[in-house]
Design a protein around this motif. Structure first.
Motif, PDB file in Angstrom:
ATOM      1  N   MET A   1      76.609 -21.394   1.461  1.00  0.00           N
ATOM      2  CA  MET A   1      76.132 -20.022   1.704  1.00  0.00           C
ATOM      3  C   MET A   1      74.633 -19.917   1.446  1.00  0.00           C
ATOM      4  N   ARG A   2      74.147 -20.602   0.395  1.00  0.00           N
ATOM      5  CA  ARG A   2      72.721 -20.570   0.068  1.00  0.00           C
ATOM      6  C   ARG A   2      71.887 -21.137   1.214  1.00  0.00           C
ATOM      7  N   GLY A   3      72.415 -22.209   1.831  1.00  0.00           N
ATOM      8  CA  GLY A   3      71.682 -22.813   2.936  1.00  0.00           C
ATOM      9  C   GLY A   3      71.549 -21.881   4.121  1.00  0.00           C
ATOM     10  N   TYR A   4      72.623 -21.177   4.473  1.00  0.00           N
ATOM     11  CA  TYR A   4      72.568 -20.245   5.601  1.00  0.00           C
ATOM     12  C   TYR A   4      71.602 -19.104   5.319  1.00  0.00           C
ATOM     13  N   LEU A   5      71.599 -18.621   4.087  1.00  0.00           N
ATOM     14  CA  LEU A   5      70.675 -17.539   3.723  1.00  0.00           C
ATOM     15  C   LEU A   5      69.230 -18.014   3.849  1.00  0.00           C
ATOM     16  N   LEU A   6      68.954 -19.252   3.419  1.00  0.00           N
ATOM     17  CA  LEU A   6      67.603 -19.798   3.530  1.00  0.00           C
ATOM     18  C   LEU A   6      67.179 -19.908   4.987  1.00  0.00           C
ATOM     19  N   VAL A   7      68.082 -20.347   5.853  1.00  0.00           N
ATOM     20  CA  VAL A   7      67.743 -20.482   7.272  1.00  0.00           C
ATOM     21  C   VAL A   7      67.431 -19.124   7.885  1.00  0.00           C
ATOM     22  N   VAL A   8      68.238 -18.110   7.564  1.00  0.00           N
ATOM     23  CA  VAL A   8      68.015 -16.777   8.127  1.00  0.00           C
ATOM     24  C   VAL A   8      66.685 -16.196   7.638  1.00  0.00           C
ATOM     25  N   VAL A   9      66.466 -16.228   6.329  1.00  0.00           N
ATOM     26  CA  VAL A   9      65.216 -15.691   5.780  1.00  0.00           C
ATOM     27  C   VAL A   9      64.035 -16.522   6.267  1.00  0.00           C
ATOM     28  N   GLY A  10      64.196 -17.843   6.323  1.00  0.00           N
ATOM     29  CA  GLY A  10      63.117 -18.702   6.801  1.00  0.00           C
ATOM     30  C   GLY A  10      62.730 -18.404   8.227  1.00  0.00           C
ATOM     31  N   ALA A  11      63.722 -18.158   9.081  1.00  0.00           N
ATOM     32  CA  ALA A  11      63.424 -17.821  10.484  1.00  0.00           C
ATOM     33  C   ALA A  11      62.653 -16.510  10.568  1.00  0.00           C
ATOM     34  N   TRP A  12      63.019 -15.541   9.713  1.00  0.00           N
ATOM     35  CA  TRP A  12      62.285 -14.273   9.683  1.00  0.00           C
ATOM     36  C   TRP A  12      60.855 -14.468   9.192  1.00  0.00           C
ATOM     37  N   VAL A  13      60.686 -15.333   8.183  1.00  0.00           N
ATOM     38  CA  VAL A  13      59.340 -15.608   7.663  1.00  0.00           C
ATOM     39  C   VAL A  13      58.461 -16.201   8.758  1.00  0.00           C
ATOM     40  N   ILE A  14      58.986 -17.177   9.488  1.00  0.00           N
ATOM     41  CA  ILE A  14      58.213 -17.794  10.566  1.00  0.00           C
ATOM     42  C   ILE A  14      57.982 -16.794  11.693  1.00  0.00           C
ATOM     43  N   ALA A  15      58.952 -15.947  11.960  1.00  0.00           N
ATOM     44  CA  ALA A  15      58.798 -14.944  13.023  1.00  0.00           C
ATOM     45  C   ALA A  15      57.613 -14.027  12.733  1.00  0.00           C
ATOM     46  N   ILE A  16      57.485 -13.601  11.476  1.00  0.00           N
ATOM     47  CA  ILE A  16      56.420 -12.645  11.162  1.00  0.00           C
ATOM     48  C   ILE A  16      55.074 -13.342  10.994  1.00  0.00           C
ATOM     49  N   THR A  17      55.057 -14.584  10.482  1.00  0.00           N
ATOM     50  CA  THR A  17      53.777 -15.259  10.260  1.00  0.00           C
ATOM     51  C   THR A  17      53.255 -15.919  11.531  1.00  0.00           C
ATOM     52  N   TYR A  18      54.072 -16.753  12.143  1.00  0.00           N
ATOM     53  CA  TYR A  18      53.629 -17.447  13.355  1.00  0.00           C
ATOM     54  C   TYR A  18      53.757 -16.577  14.594  1.00  0.00           C
ATOM     55  N   GLY A  19      54.881 -15.868  14.716  1.00  0.00           N
ATOM     56  CA  GLY A  19      55.092 -15.069  15.917  1.00  0.00           C
ATOM     57  C   GLY A  19      54.043 -13.997  16.100  1.00  0.00           C
ATOM     58  N   VAL A  20      53.754 -13.250  15.039  1.00  0.00           N
ATOM     59  CA  VAL A  20      52.757 -12.189  15.134  1.00  0.00           C
ATOM     60  C   VAL A  20      51.362 -12.777  15.324  1.00  0.00           C
ATOM     61  N   ARG A  21      51.112 -13.929  14.676  1.00  0.00           N
ATOM     62  CA  ARG A  21      49.800 -14.566  14.849  1.00  0.00           C
ATOM     63  C   ARG A  21      49.561 -14.954  16.299  1.00  0.00           C
ATOM     64  N   PHE A  22      50.551 -15.576  16.918  1.00  0.00           N
ATOM     65  CA  PHE A  22      50.398 -15.987  18.304  1.00  0.00           C
ATOM     66  C   PHE A  22      50.389 -14.796  19.252  1.00  0.00           C
ATOM     67  N   ALA A  23      51.117 -13.744  18.899  1.00  0.00           N
ATOM     68  CA  ALA A  23      51.196 -12.577  19.767  1.00  0.00           C
ATOM     69  C   ALA A  23      50.011 -11.641  19.607  1.00  0.00           C
ATOM     70  N   PHE A  24      49.093 -11.974  18.715  1.00  0.00           N
ATOM     71  CA  PHE A  24      47.909 -11.136  18.523  1.00  0.00           C
ATOM     72  C   PHE A  24      47.151 -10.941  19.832  1.00  0.00           C
ATOM     73  N   GLY A  25      47.209 -11.962  20.703  1.00  0.00           N
ATOM     74  CA  GLY A  25      46.515 -11.865  21.985  1.00  0.00           C
ATOM     75  C   GLY A  25      46.987 -10.700  22.842  1.00  0.00           C
ATOM     76  N   GLN A  26      48.213 -10.250  22.623  1.00  0.00           N
ATOM     77  CA  GLN A  26      48.711  -9.130  23.409  1.00  0.00           C
ATOM     78  C   GLN A  26      48.034  -7.817  23.034  1.00  0.00           C
ATOM     79  N   PHE A  27      47.578  -7.731  21.795  1.00  0.00           N
ATOM     80  CA  PHE A  27      46.885  -6.534  21.356  1.00  0.00           C
ATOM     81  C   PHE A  27      45.385  -6.612  21.617  1.00  0.00           C
ATOM     82  N   LEU A  28      44.903  -7.776  22.041  1.00  0.00           N
ATOM     83  CA  LEU A  28      43.469  -7.957  22.229  1.00  0.00           C
ATOM     84  C   LEU A  28      42.846  -6.985  23.225  1.00  0.00           C
ATOM     85  N   PRO A  29      43.490  -6.699  24.376  1.00  0.00           N
ATOM     86  CA  PRO A  29      42.847  -5.750  25.287  1.00  0.00           C
ATOM     87  C   PRO A  29      42.511  -4.408  24.633  1.00  0.00           C
TER      88      PRO A  29
END
Length: 304
Positions: free
Chosen positions: A1-29
Motif C-alpha cells: 500500500m505504501r508503494g502505491y501511495l508513493l507512486v500516486v503522490v510522486g506522479a502528482w509532484v512531477i505533474a506540478i513541477t515538470y508539467g507546469v514548467r513545460f507548459a509555461f510556454g502556453q501562458f507566454l503570449p
C-alpha cells in the motif's frame, strides 16, 4: 500500500513541477503582451527555468542522501510553491526571472528523491513505478493546457492555484515518501567521476536529447503563432495532444525489461527527429501538427 501511495503522490509532484514548467510556454503570449517582451526576453525567461533545474540537479542526490527522500521532496515543493506564488505577483521581467528559477529548482529537486524512495518501497516493480511517476509530466501538461485554454488572460490567478497545489503536495509527501536517508553511491573525486566508464557517451546523449526537445518545450506555442497563425485555442489543443500522448510513457517501464536502454534511447531519438520533421511540414495542416505533438509526447517520455 505504501508503494502505491508513493507512486500516486510522486506522479502528482512531477505533474506540478515538470508539467507546469513545460507548459509555461502556453501562458507566454499573455505574459508577453503584459510585459511587452520580445523573443529574446522570452528565451531568457525559459533559460532561467532550466538554469534553476540544472543547479538543483547538481545537489539533489547529495541532499537526498543527507536529508532523506521525504525532506528533499518537501523542499522541492516549497521551491515550486514559492516560484509559482511569486510569478503570480511579478511586476517586472527581473521578478519573473527569479520566480521562474525557483520553479526550475523545484523540478530539479523532485525526481531524484522520488526515484530513491521508489527503490526503498517499490523494489519488485521499480521500473514500472518510476515510469508512471515520470508520466506525471504528461498529466501536468494536459491539466495546464486545459487551464490555459480557459484562463489564459488570468495567468496570475492560475499560478497562485499552482502554488496552493504545491503546498498541498508538501503535506502529502509527509505520508507517502520514505523518511530515512537513502544511500547514494559515491564515485570519488571530480576527476574520477569524469573518468567513469560510459559517462561521456551518456552525457553527450543527454545533451543532444535536450537540444532536440528544448525548442518545442520552450517556444513551441509562439512558433505555431508565427508559423501557422494559430489561435490560442488551437495551441492549447496542440499541448493537450502532446500531454495525452506523453501519458503513454507510463507503459515504458515494462519495455525497459525487454529492450536495452541503448535500444530505448535510439528509438526515442528517431521519434524526436520524426516529430520535428512532421512539424516543419505542418504549416497549413492542424492535423499534421497534432500528429507531430503526439509523436513528440510519446518519444520524449520514452527517452526520459
Amino acid at each position: 500500500m505504501r508503494g502505491y501511495l508513493l507512486v500516486v503522490v510522486g506522479a502528482w509532484v512531477i505533474a506540478i513541477t515538470y508539467g507546469v514548467r513545460f507548459a509555461f510556454g502556453q501562458f507566454l503570449p499573455s505574459i508577453q503582451r503584459e510585459f511587452r517582451l520580445d523573443h529574446a526576453d522570452t528565451a531568457l525567461l525559459a533559460c532561467s527555468v532550466y538554469a534553476g533545474t540544472c543547479a538543483a540537479l547538481l545537489v539533489a542526490a547529495y541532499l537526498t542522501e543527507r536529508w532523506g527522500a521525504r525532506v528533499t521532496v518537501i523542499a522541492a515543493m516549497a521551491f515550486a510553491a514559492l516560484g509559482a506564488a511569486t510569478v503570480s505577483l511579478a511586476q517586472s521581467q527581473a521578478y519573473l526571472l527569479a520566480s521562474l528559477s525557483f520553479i526550475g529548482i523545484g523540478s530539479g529537486l523532485s525526481m531524484p528523491p522520488l526515484v530513491a524512495g521508489v527503490g526503498v518501497v517499490c523494489k519488485r516493480y521499480e521500473e514500472r513505478a518510476v515510469s508512471i511517476i515520470n508520466a506525471g509530466t504528461g498529466a501536468g501538461i494536459v491539466a495546464a493546457s486545459i487551464t490555459a485554454l480557459q484562463f489564459a488572460d488570468t495567468w496570475r490567478e492560475c499560478f497562485l492555484v499552482f502554488a496552493l497545489i504545491s503546498a498541498a503536495l508538501s503535506l502529502a509527501a509527509l505520508f507517502a515518501v520514505p523518511k530515512r536517508p537513502v544511500a547514494v553511491a559515491r564515485a570519488g573525486s571530480l576527476g574520477q567521476i569524469f573518468k567513469s566508464p560510459g559517462l561521456h557517451q551518456a552525457a553527450s546523449s543527454a545533451l543532444l536529447f535536450g537540444m532536440g526537445s528544448a525548442a518545442i518545450w520552450t517556444g513551441g506555442g509562439l512558433s505555431l503563432v508565427g508559423l501557422a497563425d494559430w489561435s490560442p485555442t488551437e495551441i492549447s489543443l496542440f499541448w493537450i495532444a502532446l500531454g495525452i500522448a506523453g501519458l503513454l510513457g507510463g507503459l515504458c517501464g515494462d519495455l525497459v525489461a525487454k529492450l536495452s536502454l541503448a535500444e530505448m534511447h535510439s528509438i526515442s531519438f528517431v521519434g524526436l527527429g520524426a516529430s520535428a520533421l512532421v512539424l516543419t511540414m505542418a504549416e497549413h495542416s492542424a492535423a499534421l501538427a497534432i500528429f507531430a505533438a503526439c509523436l513528440f509526447g510519446v518519444f520524449y517520455m520514452t527517452g526520459t
